[in-house]
Design a protein around this motif. Sequence first.
Motif, PDB file in Angstrom:
ATOM      1  N   ILE A  15     -14.311 -31.949  -6.418  1.00  0.00           N
ATOM      2  CA  ILE A  15     -13.315 -31.263  -7.288  1.00  0.00           C
ATOM      3  C   ILE A  15     -13.684 -31.712  -8.742  1.00  0.00           C
ATOM      4  N   GLU A  16     -13.810 -32.972  -8.926  1.00  0.00           N
ATOM      5  CA  GLU A  16     -14.005 -33.480 -10.199  1.00  0.00           C
ATOM      6  C   GLU A  16     -15.076 -32.803 -10.759  1.00  0.00           C
ATOM      7  N   GLN A  17     -16.336 -32.826  -9.963  1.00  0.00           N
ATOM      8  CA  GLN A  17     -17.695 -32.173 -10.708  1.00  0.00           C
ATOM      9  C   GLN A  17     -17.300 -30.935 -11.008  1.00  0.00           C
ATOM     10  N   ASP A  18     -16.538 -30.166 -10.047  1.00  0.00           N
ATOM     11  CA  ASP A  18     -16.374 -28.587 -10.530  1.00  0.00           C
ATOM     12  C   ASP A  18     -15.403 -28.234 -11.540  1.00  0.00           C
ATOM     13  N   ALA A  19     -14.497 -29.369 -11.796  1.00  0.00           N
ATOM     14  CA  ALA A  19     -13.589 -29.384 -12.732  1.00  0.00           C
ATOM     15  C   ALA A  19     -14.319 -29.595 -14.160  1.00  0.00           C
ATOM     16  N   LYS A  20     -15.286 -30.566 -14.179  1.00  0.00           N
ATOM     17  CA  LYS A  20     -15.983 -30.931 -15.365  1.00  0.00           C
ATOM     18  C   LYS A  20     -17.056 -29.872 -15.689  1.00  0.00           C
ATOM     19  N   ALA A  21     -17.340 -29.016 -14.824  1.00  0.00           N
ATOM     20  CA  ALA A  21     -18.395 -28.020 -15.008  1.00  0.00           C
ATOM     21  C   ALA A  21     -17.643 -26.556 -15.210  1.00  0.00           C
ATOM     22  N   GLY A  22     -16.447 -26.673 -15.420  1.00  0.00           N
ATOM     23  CA  GLY A  22     -15.667 -25.369 -15.733  1.00  0.00           C
ATOM     24  C   GLY A  22     -15.592 -24.650 -14.529  1.00  0.00           C
ATOM     25  N   ARG A  23     -15.838 -24.686 -13.454  1.00  0.00           N
ATOM     26  CA  ARG A  23     -15.663 -23.747 -12.365  1.00  0.00           C
ATOM     27  C   ARG A  23     -14.489 -23.787 -11.939  1.00  0.00           C
ATOM     28  N   LEU A  24     -13.388 -24.352 -12.413  1.00  0.00           N
ATOM     29  CA  LEU A  24     -11.967 -24.257 -12.019  1.00  0.00           C
ATOM     30  C   LEU A  24     -11.094 -23.652 -12.959  1.00  0.00           C
ATOM     31  N   ASP A  25     -11.843 -23.416 -14.218  1.00  0.00           N
ATOM     32  CA  ASP A  25     -11.023 -22.758 -15.416  1.00  0.00           C
ATOM     33  C   ASP A  25     -10.395 -21.539 -14.994  1.00  0.00           C
ATOM     34  N   PHE A  26     -10.909 -20.773 -14.296  1.00  0.00           N
ATOM     35  CA  PHE A  26     -10.051 -19.630 -14.022  1.00  0.00           C
ATOM     36  C   PHE A  26      -8.911 -19.695 -13.295  1.00  0.00           C
ATOM     37  N   LEU A  27      -8.733 -20.783 -12.741  1.00  0.00           N
ATOM     38  CA  LEU A  27      -7.136 -21.407 -12.226  1.00  0.00           C
ATOM     39  C   LEU A  27      -6.204 -21.424 -13.589  1.00  0.00           C
ATOM     40  N   PHE A  28      -6.743 -22.021 -14.679  1.00  0.00           N
ATOM     41  CA  PHE A  28      -5.717 -22.411 -15.575  1.00  0.00           C
ATOM     42  C   PHE A  28      -5.656 -20.948 -16.485  1.00  0.00           C
ATOM     43  N   GLU A  29      -6.649 -20.220 -16.362  1.00  0.00           N
ATOM     44  CA  GLU A  29      -6.737 -19.107 -17.235  1.00  0.00           C
ATOM     45  C   GLU A  29      -5.796 -18.010 -16.439  1.00  0.00           C
ATOM     46  N   ASP A  30      -5.799 -17.997 -15.261  1.00  0.00           N
ATOM     47  CA  ASP A  30      -4.723 -17.097 -14.493  1.00  0.00           C
ATOM     48  C   ASP A  30      -3.437 -17.696 -14.550  1.00  0.00           C
ATOM     49  N   ALA A  31      -3.105 -18.979 -14.354  1.00  0.00           N
ATOM     50  CA  ALA A  31      -1.802 -19.364 -14.797  1.00  0.00           C
ATOM     51  C   ALA A  31      -1.304 -19.172 -16.159  1.00  0.00           C
ATOM     52  N   ASP A  32      -1.932 -19.190 -17.003  1.00  0.00           N
ATOM     53  CA  ASP A  32      -1.630 -18.896 -18.450  1.00  0.00           C
ATOM     54  C   ASP A  32      -1.287 -17.642 -18.546  1.00  0.00           C
ATOM     55  N   ALA A  33      -2.077 -16.828 -17.960  1.00  0.00           N
ATOM     56  CA  ALA A  33      -1.930 -15.091 -18.051  1.00  0.00           C
ATOM     57  C   ALA A  33      -0.553 -14.739 -17.364  1.00  0.00           C
ATOM     58  N   GLU A  34      -0.259 -15.513 -16.246  1.00  0.00           N
ATOM     59  CA  GLU A  34       0.858 -15.320 -15.377  1.00  0.00           C
ATOM     60  C   GLU A  34       2.198 -15.975 -16.438  1.00  0.00           C
ATOM     61  N   ARG A  35       1.809 -16.888 -16.928  1.00  0.00           N
ATOM     62  CA  ARG A  35       2.983 -17.646 -17.977  1.00  0.00           C
ATOM     63  C   ARG A  35       3.398 -16.503 -19.103  1.00  0.00           C
ATOM     64  N   LYS A  36       2.255 -16.142 -19.654  1.00  0.00           N
ATOM     65  CA  LYS A  36       2.493 -15.190 -20.857  1.00  0.00           C
ATOM     66  C   LYS A  36       3.209 -13.999 -20.218  1.00  0.00           C
ATOM     67  N   ALA A  37       2.772 -13.490 -18.890  1.00  0.00           N
ATOM     68  CA  ALA A  37       3.355 -12.256 -18.730  1.00  0.00           C
ATOM     69  C   ALA A  37       4.910 -12.461 -18.112  1.00  0.00           C
ATOM     70  N   GLY A  38       5.138 -13.933 -18.046  1.00  0.00           N
ATOM     71  CA  GLY A  38       6.646 -14.182 -17.222  1.00  0.00           C
ATOM     72  C   GLY A  38       6.677 -13.886 -15.945  1.00  0.00           C
ATOM     73  N   THR A  39       5.422 -13.946 -15.191  1.00  0.00           N
ATOM     74  CA  THR A  39       5.445 -14.005 -13.778  1.00  0.00           C
ATOM     75  C   THR A  39       5.093 -15.408 -12.972  1.00  0.00           C
ATOM     76  N   LEU A  40       4.917 -16.264 -13.924  1.00  0.00           N
ATOM     77  CA  LEU A  40       4.343 -17.577 -13.197  1.00  0.00           C
ATOM     78  C   LEU A  40       5.592 -18.202 -12.459  1.00  0.00           C
ATOM     79  N   ARG A  41       5.368 -18.547 -11.333  1.00  0.00           N
ATOM     80  CA  ARG A  41       6.042 -18.928 -10.235  1.00  0.00           C
ATOM     81  C   ARG A  41       5.821 -20.663  -9.937  1.00  0.00           C
ATOM     82  N   ASP A  42       7.016 -21.212  -9.630  1.00  0.00           N
ATOM     83  CA  ASP A  42       6.856 -22.783  -9.349  1.00  0.00           C
ATOM     84  C   ASP A  42       6.237 -22.796  -8.274  1.00  0.00           C
TER      85      ASP A  42
END
Length: 71
Positions: A38-65
């Motif tokens: 997981i640490e290697q994947d995070a450093k390599a940017g392979r998990l960035d899509f998760l942050f991008e998806d969450a940010d998009a949901e936050r901006k759209a007002g659909t982010l859930r706990d």
Amino acid sequence: MTKLEQIEAEIAKLTPQEAQQLAKWLEEYLAREWDKQIEQDAKAGRLDFLFEDADAERKAGTLRDWPPESK
């Protein structure tokens, strides 16, 4: 006989207590390896899509706990 077959044969000779100790060690080993991956994947940017998806949901007002609240 493969290395795995040799290991399996040796495991079969363990006492139940030894087998439990081995199982605990293997579980901890696999958890450490998972953490490293997981640490290697995070450093390599392979998990960035998760942050991008969450940010998009936050901006759209659909982010859930997470985890969801039980009802």
